[in-house]
Write an enzyme that holds these catalytic residues in place. Structure first.
Site, short mmCIF file in Angstrom:
data_model
loop_
_atom_site.label_atom_id
_atom_site.label_comp_id
_atom_site.label_asym_id
_atom_site.label_seq_id
_atom_site.Cartn_x
_atom_site.Cartn_y
_atom_site.Cartn_z
CG HIS A 312 45.59 23.00 2.48
ND1 HIS A 312 44.53 23.63 3.10
CD2 HIS A 312 46.19 22.25 3.45
CE1 HIS A 312 44.48 23.25 4.37
NE2 HIS A 312 45.48 22.43 4.61
CG HIS A 363 35.10 25.77 2.93
ND1 HIS A 363 34.77 24.76 3.80
CD2 HIS A 363 36.36 26.17 3.26
CE1 HIS A 363 35.78 24.56 4.63
NE2 HIS A 363 36.75 25.40 4.33
CG ASP A 422 42.14 30.98 1.22
OD1 ASP A 422 42.90 31.25 2.16
OD2 ASP A 422 41.94 29.82 0.82
#
Length: 504
Positions: A312, A363, A422
């Site tokens: 996460h 994702h 990210d």
């Protein structure tokens, strides 16, 4: 514009000596773990290894019983678990033939994240506090409402008297996320009515945490730096009127100061991380705990524990390591052939950490694009050029451009992949001089406003404890209980002598 460094230096002094806080105190558990103190003799094998024979279910059983692992449908979409007006994460459309890839969008209370970030940037102001107000209240604030909200946050910046003497970084733990969890739970003890769940108390707690967590996390980071440099823990006094981004940078950058532009970039990062739907792991964790009626401090601390996980919020740390590795093995990011070859090795598990994962690529919802990544990319490129880090930026760009096709080819899958937030987030934080151990805590601080919105929706909307069902695949073939004396490989112990009673 640079924040006045002379003024900052004049006020930046060791205000918290080491003796006044446990932030720099190390307490060691002198008793080792049982596997060390008691050893790992064969008699303990069942205890430590027995789960392997029972916990790993045959994947076919999930399909047989219609169980959706990870609460995911076979097409990868999430199982519908509730209704929400907080956020819509759009990444695909569902057609007659299944999922149809689509450009990504992130709608917060119906407003596109691109519009919210763009409006703040075009007006040259900080936007996170406006976004937090929107998420909590459900509406965009007026000038007066936003000023009142900021005043309320300012009123709670100071930590409770005596709090720093109990500051929970009391061990050699290297995780500021762990510090943030314990700090949140410690604030429970300073609340006169911590278990109240009425709306006024919920909003008050939200304001308090929005005010205090940035400073708590930054102090924890400063404590690590002070310890590493064998210096006093020095933090500047609170300055009213600062945004969350400025508050973080003021403590982390100290006398070095920061520019207005750097603070606005961090503000944008906070906005992009503020909320991402009720189904993401940490928010769902918050909703599950909230549905039980527990206190807000427990719910938010649990959400932080989820966000800390490497699958996460902790993923951005692995992204940075992967980019370092690619830079070490590919000298020129414009060499497409070399980049594709090395990305293929990573995807095949032959390079980097051997997992075959391309961190920052793919994702659960977004298929063609992650709107947050697209926004960050623009800021990252300009900041990288200013900081002299263009080669690293172009390496990240090349990974974003090439990895989806390479990964699909290596894995033989047609699932659409795109870069996620990210891929660029850690790089931006590095350029802002934010230590790696603070990347995920800043994510948590930003996400707090989203957790608050979902917690309140769970408390006052759904208002029913979340309790899903699990299938027991061996229910019809339960083992027969065998008395302890008859279990294979076991010898009954000698009976203990009876205690002698004392004569009266």
């Amino acid at each position: 514009m640079t924040v006045n460094k002379e003024s900052l230096t004049a006020h930046y002094r060791p205000v918290i000596p080491s003796a006044s806080t446990s932030a720099m105190l190390h307490v060691t558990d002198v008793r080792p773990m049982p596997s060390v103190s008691c050893g790992r003799e064969p008699v303990s094998d069942a205890l430590y290894e027995g789960f392997r024979n029972i916990d790993a279910a045959d994947p076919a059983l999930y399909e047989h019983y219609g169980v959706k692992r990870g609460l995911r449908n076979p097409d990868g979409s999430g199982v519908v678990a509730g209704l929400t007006t907080v956020c819509d994460v759009h990444g695909y459309r569902k057609g007659p033939d299944g999922i149809e890839p689509d450009e990504g969008d992130l709608l917060l209370r119906g407003y596109s994240i691109g519009d919210l970030v763009g409006a703040a940037a075009s007006e040259g102001r900080f936007g996170y506090e406006e976004l937090a107000f929107l998420l909590i209240s459900g509406q965009l604030p007026t000038y007066a409402q936003l000023a009142d909200f900021n005043d309320r946050i300012d009123s709670r910046r100071a930590l409770p008297v005596g709090y720093l003497s109990l500051f929970p970084r009391t061990t050699a733990s290297t995780s500021i996320m762990n510090v943030l969890q314990r700090a949140t739970l410690l604030l429970y003890a300073f609340d006169d009515d911590p278990d109240a769940t009425d709306p006024q108390h919920e909003v008050d707690v939200a304001i308090s945490l929005l005010a205090r967590l940035p400073r708590i996390a930054a102090i924890a980071s400063a404590a690590y730096s002070a310890e590493a440099n064998q210096s006093e823990l020095s933090i500047p006094p609170i300055e009213p009127g600062l945004s969350m981004a400025e508050t973080i940078l003021r403590v982390l950058r100290g006398a070095e100061g920061y520019t207005r532009e750097e603070a606005q970039v961090l503000d944008t990062m906070l906005m992009l991380h503020a909320e991402h739907g009720g189904g993401n792991n940490s928010t769902f964790t918050c909703r599950v705990l909230s549905s039980s009626g527990t206190d807000p401090y427990s719910a938010y601390a649990a959400a932080m524990g989820s966000l800390k996980g490497p699958k996460h919020g902790g993923a951005n740390f692995k992204v940075g390591q992967m980019i370092d590795d690619v830079c070490d093995h590919v000298a020129d990011p414009s060499d497409t052939e070399a980049m594709e070859a090395y990305i293929a090795k990573i995807a095949a598990g032959e390079a980097f950490d051997g997992t075959g994962l391309l961190y920052g690529i793919g994702h659960a919802v977004y298929t063609l694009s992650d709107p947050r990544a697209a926004i960050i990319r623009r800021y990252a490129g300009a900041l990288a050029e200013h900081k002299g880090l263009s080669r690293r930026f172009h390496t990240i760009e090349a990974i974003e451009d090439l990895a989806p096709a390479v990964v699909s080819r290596v894995r033989g899958t047609s699932k659409p992949l795109c870069a996620n937030v990210d891929l660029y987030a850690g790089f931006v934080y590095d350029m802002l001089g934010i230590p790696a151990e603070m990347h995920t805590p800043i994510f948590a601080i930003a996400r707090l406003s989203g957790w608050v919105a979902h917690r309140m929706e769970e408390l006052y909307g759904a208002s029913r404890i979340i309790r899903p069902a699990y299938v027991v695949p061996w229910a019809s073939t339960c083992p027969v209980y065998v008395p302890i004396a008859g279990r294979a490989g076991d010898e009954p112990p000698l009976p203990a002598p009876l205690a002698q009673s004392s004569p009266h």
